[in-house]
Write an enzyme that holds these catalytic residues in place. Sequence first.
Site: not given
Length: 263
Positions: A139, A152
């Site tokens: 990401s 995350y």
Amino acid sequence: MSKTALVTGASSGIGAEFARQLAARGDNVVLVARNVEALEALAQQLRDRHHVRVDVIAQDLATADGVQRVVQELRRRDLRIDLLVNNAGFGTAGRFENIPPDREHDEVMVNIVAMVDLTHAVLPDMVRRGAGGVINIGSTAGYSTLPFFTTYSASKAFVLQFSLGLWAELRGRGVNVLAVTPGPVKTPFFDKVGSSDAAIGPTITPEHVVRSALRGLERNRGYLTPGAGNFAMTHLMPRRPRRFMALASRTVTRSLADTVTPA
Ligand SMILES: NC(=O)c1ccc[n+]([C@@H]2O[C@H](COP(=O)([O-])OP(=O)(O)OC[C@H]3O[C@@H](n4cnc5c(N)ncnc54)[C@H](OP(=O)(O)O)[C@@H]3O)[C@@H](O)[C@H]2O)c1
């Protein structure tokens, strides 16, 4: 001979799109996730449309023996994997002390541990054959320290470093490795996070992500960020001084502090 790709997180979003594009080019696919109804529905669609072999392995990758069970099932069905797509993942947001520890444990298991274990399970055979590929979904969050999205973003930093390390180890040995690091993508991902405030940058489609990924793997690019806007944002952003950047990010992600990650 047809190739076989294993896609984790194939019940939804980017993973389902990987399965669709891989089947459309004639690959057999193995679909892994928990939602067996969604996996079976997709599997039937792909068999009908593309006449490829589609296997469903319903498994929770957050469990201690989840990957082991997937591997046992691959052996039982005599499936050899030519392309592994480690895509399953989810995010937790909010103040660290308010996020249920079990959710964060599962997040690390799915985003990191399952990726490493599955790669260990299939990569040695690819190396022996001198052919194969691994795609890991990272990401743009993995390039920065993102307070209130801490676990995350740290998990996706792991994905990037892990992938690039392997890419360099395997260069010239016939096995390509790619980290794909998208910005916001149109999937249910942020509904599961509980807030779209971490969706920083232009939103793109899963089709775009997967097309870029398959092309990038073929060219053995090591890592890529699909979409010009997200590429520019990620790669032009300064990373240092690290403490300053972490605090600067906090001003951007501050609204995530009150997010309640759904169970
Ligand atoms: N959408 C975005 O904006 C975005 C941006 C950058 C990176 N990513 C990354 O892209 C990947 C795919 O996400 P998405 O956007 O497609 O979201 P999504 O639609 O929510 O899909 C997530 C997939 O992961 C699977 N998964 C989650 N927990 C699992 C578990 N315990 N065991 C097995 N499978 C599990 C889900 O399947 P089940 O629920 O059926 O188990 C689902 O198929 C993730 O790694 C995510 O971090 C997404």
